[in-house]
Scaffold this motif. Sequence first.
Motif, PDB file in Angstrom:
ATOM      1  N   VAL A   1      15.628  -3.473   0.974  1.00 11.48           N
ATOM      2  CA  VAL A   1      15.518  -4.513   2.062  1.00 11.48           C
ATOM      3  C   VAL A   1      15.104  -4.954   2.647  1.00 11.48           C
ATOM      4  CG1 VAL A   1      15.693  -3.025   4.251  1.00 11.48           C
ATOM      5  CG2 VAL A   1      15.834  -1.515   3.113  1.00 11.48           C
ATOM      6  N   LEU A   2      16.385  -6.097   2.429  1.00 14.54           N
ATOM      7  CA  LEU A   2      15.403  -7.874   3.111  1.00 14.54           C
ATOM      8  C   LEU A   2      14.617  -7.443   4.198  1.00 14.54           C
ATOM      9  CD1 LEU A   2      18.319  -9.223   2.213  1.00 14.54           C
ATOM     10  CD2 LEU A   2      16.610  -8.710   0.507  1.00 14.54           C
ATOM     11  N   ALA A   3      15.234  -7.064   5.374  1.00 10.22           N
ATOM     12  CA  ALA A   3      14.182  -6.731   6.887  1.00 10.22           C
ATOM     13  C   ALA A   3      15.001  -8.645   7.181  1.00 10.22           C
ATOM     14  CB  ALA A   3      13.245  -6.516   6.419  1.00 10.22           C
ATOM     15  N   SER A   4      13.717  -8.810   7.823  1.00 10.49           N
ATOM     16  CA  SER A   4      13.881  -9.819   8.255  1.00 10.49           C
ATOM     17  C   SER A   4      14.030 -11.268   7.603  1.00 10.49           C
ATOM     18  CB  SER A   4      12.453 -11.080   8.699  1.00 10.49           C
ATOM     19  OG  SER A   4      11.899 -10.034   9.793  1.00 10.49           O
TER      20      SER A   4
ATOM     21  N   MET B   1      11.412   2.542   0.081  1.00 10.69           N
ATOM     22  CA  MET B   1      11.162   1.008   1.101  1.00 10.69           C
ATOM     23  C   MET B   1       9.436   2.035   1.914  1.00 10.69           C
ATOM     24  SD  MET B   1      12.233  -1.237  -0.118  1.00 10.69           S
ATOM     25  CE  MET B   1      11.772  -2.847   0.315  1.00 10.69           C
ATOM     26  N   ILE B   2       8.814   1.808   0.949  1.00  8.20           N
ATOM     27  CA  ILE B   2       7.114   2.313   1.604  1.00  8.20           C
ATOM     28  C   ILE B   2       7.232   1.786   3.009  1.00  8.20           C
ATOM     29  CG2 ILE B   2       4.960   2.866   0.773  1.00  8.20           C
ATOM     30  CD1 ILE B   2       6.340   2.832  -1.515  1.00  8.20           C
ATOM     31  N   GLU B   3       6.381   2.755   4.091  1.00  6.55           N
ATOM     32  CA  GLU B   3       6.741   1.430   5.090  1.00  6.55           C
ATOM     33  C   GLU B   3       5.135   0.392   5.411  1.00  6.55           C
ATOM     34  OE1 GLU B   3       5.198   4.210   8.395  1.00  6.55           O
ATOM     35  OE2 GLU B   3       7.254   5.142   9.085  1.00  6.55           O
ATOM     36  N   CYS B   4       5.835  -0.513   5.161  1.00  5.52           N
ATOM     37  CA  CYS B   4       4.913  -2.121   6.027  1.00  5.52           C
ATOM     38  C   CYS B   4       4.174  -1.704   6.858  1.00  5.52           C
ATOM     39  CB  CYS B   4       5.641  -2.853   5.385  1.00  5.52           C
ATOM     40  SG  CYS B   4       6.915  -2.984   6.870  1.00  5.52           S
TER      41      CYS B   4
ATOM     42  N   TYR C   1      18.537  -7.488  10.104  1.00  6.83           N
ATOM     43  CA  TYR C   1      16.972  -6.705   9.347  1.00  6.83           C
ATOM     44  C   TYR C   1      17.365  -5.480   8.088  1.00  6.83           C
ATOM     45  CZ  TYR C   1      16.654  -3.758  13.194  1.00  6.83           C
ATOM     46  OH  TYR C   1      17.234  -2.428  14.476  1.00  6.83           O
ATOM     47  N   GLY C   2      18.805  -5.229   7.983  1.00  7.95           N
ATOM     48  CA  GLY C   2      19.348  -4.507   7.584  1.00  7.95           C
ATOM     49  C   GLY C   2      19.736  -4.617   5.903  1.00  7.95           C
ATOM     50  N   GLY C   3      20.069  -6.031   5.208  1.00  5.89           N
ATOM     51  CA  GLY C   3      20.566  -7.143   4.516  1.00  5.89           C
ATOM     52  C   GLY C   3      20.128  -6.239   3.329  1.00  5.89           C
ATOM     53  N   LEU C   4      20.503  -5.813   2.563  1.00  5.93           N
ATOM     54  CA  LEU C   4      20.203  -5.348   1.066  1.00  5.93           C
ATOM     55  C   LEU C   4      20.048  -6.483  -0.614  1.00  5.93           C
ATOM     56  CD1 LEU C   4      21.696  -1.656   1.312  1.00  5.93           C
ATOM     57  CD2 LEU C   4      19.272  -2.814   1.361  1.00  5.93           C
ATOM     58  N   ALA C   5      19.705  -6.247  -1.401  1.00  2.64           N
ATOM     59  CA  ALA C   5      19.892  -7.314  -2.492  1.00  2.64           C
ATOM     60  C   ALA C   5      18.761  -7.268  -3.157  1.00  2.64           C
ATOM     61  CB  ALA C   5      19.984  -8.265  -1.818  1.00  2.64           C
TER      62      ALA C   5
ATOM     63  N   ASN D   1       9.348  -2.414  -2.855  1.00  2.00           N
ATOM     64  CA  ASN D   1       9.599  -1.502  -2.066  1.00  2.00           C
ATOM     65  C   ASN D   1       7.728  -1.369  -1.554  1.00  2.00           C
ATOM     66  OD1 ASN D   1       8.062  -0.320  -3.689  1.00  2.00           O
ATOM     67  ND2 ASN D   1       9.762   1.114  -4.428  1.00  2.00           N
ATOM     68  N   ALA D   2       6.119  -1.041  -1.801  1.00  2.00           N
ATOM     69  CA  ALA D   2       5.414  -0.933  -1.129  1.00  2.00           C
ATOM     70  C   ALA D   2       5.624  -2.407  -0.194  1.00  2.00           C
ATOM     71  CB  ALA D   2       4.218  -1.136  -1.826  1.00  2.00           C
ATOM     72  N   GLY D   3       5.614  -2.264   1.136  1.00  2.00           N
ATOM     73  CA  GLY D   3       5.082  -2.529   2.324  1.00  2.00           C
ATOM     74  C   GLY D   3       3.677  -4.008   2.506  1.00  2.00           C
ATOM     75  N   SER D   4       4.196  -4.363   2.947  1.00  2.00           N
ATOM     76  CA  SER D   4       2.934  -5.535   3.126  1.00  2.00           C
ATOM     77  C   SER D   4       2.000  -5.107   4.335  1.00  2.00           C
ATOM     78  CB  SER D   4       2.927  -6.896   3.450  1.00  2.00           C
ATOM     79  OG  SER D   4       2.219  -7.689   3.868  1.00  2.00           O
ATOM     80  N   GLU D   5       1.175  -4.739   3.720  1.00  2.00           N
ATOM     81  CA  GLU D   5      -1.024  -5.025   4.734  1.00  2.00           C
ATOM     82  C   GLU D   5      -0.989  -5.675   5.393  1.00  2.00           C
ATOM     83  OE1 GLU D   5      -1.536  -1.413   4.646  1.00  2.00           O
ATOM     84  OE2 GLU D   5      -0.376  -0.902   3.281  1.00  2.00           O
TER      85      GLU D   5
END
Length: 388
Positions: free
Chosen positions: A67-70, A212-215, A261-265, A360-364
């Motif tokens: 998931v690309l998000a922004s 995707m793991i929650e950021c 924010y819903g793109g995939l790549a 896939n581990a979101g930013s902290e």
Amino acid sequence: MNEFPRGGVATHPFAEVNLAFRANFATGAEVGAAVCVYHRGRPVVDLWGGYADADRGDPWRADTLGVLASPTKSLVTGAALLLVDRGVLDLDAPIAEHWPEFAANGKGGITLRMVLSQRSGVVCLDHDPITNDKLRAHEPIVAALESARPEWEPDTAHGYHATTYGHLISELIRRCTGLTVGQFFAKEIANPLGLDCYIGLPTPDTAHLATMIECKAEELMAGADPGEIEELRDAATLTYRATMASMSQDPADPTVEEPSYGGLASAQSLARYFASFIGEVDCFRLTSPEITEQMRVVHSTGDCLVMLSPCTWGLGVQVSDSPVFPASAGLGTAFGFSGANGVFAFADPANDLAFAYIPNAGSEVMGSMDARIRRLIEATYRSIQKVR
């Protein structure tokens, strides 16, 4: 135990990027990730590793989609600028020339350039929030944009169009081409470039999707304590209204077009896409040199009225200097997009370089560059120095 990267290649002299990628796993910061670097129109780094799921049972693959998000907005930017290059859209003409209903409530003078540079003021849909059902229907979101009011006098300030950016441009593209931005991107960009890159996934059963793991940003959306970011708990603030109160709280549906924010790549495709901004990639160049140069020009800088932190915007992309896109990491001549979930991509015409990283581990962290990203980017620029 974290798994070291299991596939791909980093050609000489880019072996240092491989070391940086492995270091991210060794620190325990990664579950699964991929990084790809293009230099002079060709891939020189293409690495992936770890796991696509939180339970560490599904290995990350070369074709894994994240998931690309922004950074989804960077796909939308490319679609719009392709139409500018073709003469279909004019950066400085009122959007209402193509979409008359948009002129309501003080929006008649808003231009595509203002939206691309986060200056239109149309940042809130809290009066009619996005849902998956509205995304599927498309028209309800168009109606919500038509009834929206600018939150400041257009072109007098800037604030991140977190939820509205993709939808504003998608409807403008639809008015000109008959295609939504996801459809246009697939036909005119993804197909000629051979990209696994989507705004709305047509074949979810055959795609390999990373979980995707929650950021930090997603945790806040789910109600976590925002700590010092008081604006994310106050429903009266512009920060809250333009983000939490405007966007869907539904579980993501990869088949639905969510152009903000819903793109995939895959990382390979995202890097290839950014490479096409600065030169030919297998005989396809996305934007002319003139448009690419405009992308790098600073259109907005300083504190963002929505996110309340410094950011610098070119034409539809981030440019240096800001905490999320810092020149100190080597990005002084680059343009790109950062995501709160850790996704990061850029192109650097001065170095003929394109880069994409998808974890896939979101930013902290919020509002600054993730250490994983900085490690990879700095290794990439050190490698470039060896090429010269």
